[in-house]
Design a protein around this motif. Sequence first.
Motif, PDB file in Angstrom:
ATOM      1  N   ASN A  25       0.805  -1.223   0.000  1.00 16.91           N
ATOM      2  CA  ASN A  25       0.000   0.000   0.000  1.00 16.91           C
ATOM      3  C   ASN A  25       0.838   1.273   0.000  1.00 16.91           C
ATOM      4  O   ASN A  25       0.288   2.370  -0.188  1.00 16.91           O
ATOM      5  N   ARG A  26       2.134   1.140   0.207  1.00 19.24           N
ATOM      6  CA  ARG A  26       3.018   2.314   0.164  1.00 19.24           C
ATOM      7  C   ARG A  26       3.757   2.441  -1.173  1.00 19.24           C
ATOM      8  O   ARG A  26       4.556   3.366  -1.346  1.00 19.24           O
ATOM      9  N   ILE A  27       3.512   1.531  -2.091  1.00 20.96           N
ATOM     10  CA  ILE A  27       4.193   1.583  -3.392  1.00 20.96           C
ATOM     11  C   ILE A  27       3.428   2.524  -4.308  1.00 20.96           C
ATOM     12  O   ILE A  27       2.247   2.316  -4.582  1.00 20.96           O
ATOM     13  N   PHE A 182      13.924   7.805  -1.553  1.00 18.91           N
ATOM     14  CA  PHE A 182      13.592   6.648  -0.710  1.00 18.91           C
ATOM     15  C   PHE A 182      12.874   7.105   0.547  1.00 18.91           C
ATOM     16  O   PHE A 182      12.945   8.267   0.945  1.00 18.91           O
ATOM     17  N   SER A 183      12.164   6.160   1.171  1.00 20.71           N
ATOM     18  CA  SER A 183      11.502   6.386   2.453  1.00 20.71           C
ATOM     19  C   SER A 183      11.786   5.196   3.359  1.00 20.71           C
ATOM     20  O   SER A 183      11.858   4.054   2.899  1.00 20.71           O
ATOM     21  N   MET A 184      11.914   5.457   4.660  1.00 15.36           N
ATOM     22  CA  MET A 184      12.124   4.403   5.655  1.00 15.36           C
ATOM     23  C   MET A 184      11.149   4.633   6.801  1.00 15.36           C
ATOM     24  O   MET A 184      10.871   5.767   7.170  1.00 15.36           O
ATOM     25  N   TRP A 185      10.658   3.530   7.371  1.00 16.35           N
ATOM     26  CA  TRP A 185       9.801   3.656   8.552  1.00 16.35           C
ATOM     27  C   TRP A 185       9.781   2.349   9.342  1.00 16.35           C
ATOM     28  O   TRP A 185      10.095   1.281   8.822  1.00 16.35           O
ATOM     29  N   HIS A 186       9.401   2.486  10.610  1.00 14.69           N
ATOM     30  CA  HIS A 186       9.234   1.351  11.509  1.00 14.69           C
ATOM     31  C   HIS A 186       7.749   1.161  11.805  1.00 14.69           C
ATOM     32  O   HIS A 186       7.005   2.119  11.948  1.00 14.69           O
ATOM     33  N   THR A 187       7.344  -0.090  11.954  1.00 17.58           N
ATOM     34  CA  THR A 187       6.036  -0.415  12.511  1.00 17.58           C
ATOM     35  C   THR A 187       6.235  -1.537  13.531  1.00 17.58           C
ATOM     36  O   THR A 187       6.917  -2.521  13.230  1.00 17.58           O
ATOM     37  N   THR A 188       5.658  -1.387  14.706  1.00 20.17           N
ATOM     38  CA  THR A 188       5.652  -2.475  15.681  1.00 20.17           C
ATOM     39  C   THR A 188       4.255  -3.072  15.724  1.00 20.17           C
ATOM     40  O   THR A 188       3.290  -2.380  16.053  1.00 20.17           O
ATOM     41  N   TYR A 189       4.160  -4.349  15.372  1.00 15.98           N
ATOM     42  CA  TYR A 189       2.882  -5.050  15.387  1.00 15.98           C
ATOM     43  C   TYR A 189       2.668  -5.676  16.766  1.00 15.98           C
ATOM     44  O   TYR A 189       3.569  -6.327  17.297  1.00 15.98           O
ATOM     45  N   PHE A 190       1.483  -5.487  17.310  1.00 14.62           N
ATOM     46  CA  PHE A 190       1.110  -6.117  18.568  1.00 14.62           C
ATOM     47  C   PHE A 190       0.258  -7.343  18.223  1.00 14.62           C
ATOM     48  O   PHE A 190      -0.966  -7.263  18.156  1.00 14.62           O
ATOM     49  N   HIS A 191       0.929  -8.454  17.965  1.00 22.08           N
ATOM     50  CA  HIS A 191       0.201  -9.664  17.597  1.00 22.08           C
ATOM     51  C   HIS A 191      -0.500 -10.236  18.827  1.00 22.08           C
ATOM     52  O   HIS A 191       0.107 -10.374  19.896  1.00 22.08           O
TER      53      HIS A 191
END
Length: 256
Positions: A25-27, A182-191
């Motif tokens: 979805n970010r492409i 370019f772009s960089m990002w973090h996501t922390t998933y709470f499974h």
Amino acid sequence: MADWNSEQYLKFKKERTQPSIDLVNRINIENPKRIIDIGCGPGNSTVVLKKRYPNAYILGVDFSPNMIEKAKADYPELDFMLFDATKDFDKLDGKFDIVFSNACIQWIPNHKKLLSDMMGILNKGGIMALQIPYQFNQPMHRIVDEVASRPEWKRLIPFEKVFNILKEEEYFDLLAEIASDFSMWHTTYFHRMPSQQSIIEWYRSTGLKPYLDILSDDKKAEFEKDVFEEVKKAYPVQNNGEVIFRFPRLFFTAEK
């Protein structure tokens, strides 16, 4: 390392697939003609690409025969092939508008060369989109290393974990060198895990695998038991009976 187990991997298909959905979805390309999914595994990320880009030709590639066999069986309408990302880029037929990779390159050495090779198969204006598990500071990552370093296991597991993942600053400098933007990002998933044992199940197909591959069947069970004792301390059960399994991931997209 022994071949991957697609059935074990897919026990958490929803959780493992969500990062690929978020990355797709970010492409920012509307009508790509050719896409490659590097480290496609059992095809769960490849089909995400197909849903987003139904008119594109999409090729899924992976080092594991078991994963490719599963992908071909589950998604016969897509193309899959065996591929070694350390040496097979010159075997690909033509270039691509999107080079995609979800939770794969942490297993591949020399990321400076790897990202350059991935950029090399992109058409001008194409996008490289990657996601990497970034688990260094999480309890499970430390638990496995700590248990494996105990004297009773160290003599049975002559295995030193190799870290292929670079620091964020190193990826930044590398992308600045090889990409026009370019772009960089973090996501922390709470499974939301149904139990503490389910964390062992998750890791059995990934982070535990290099250790378990070395051990006999009876020792596998003992090693997992020792790991599980530490998991119970580090991952408390919530009021509803579930367990929070935090999973940070690093994403980036880069344009050629």
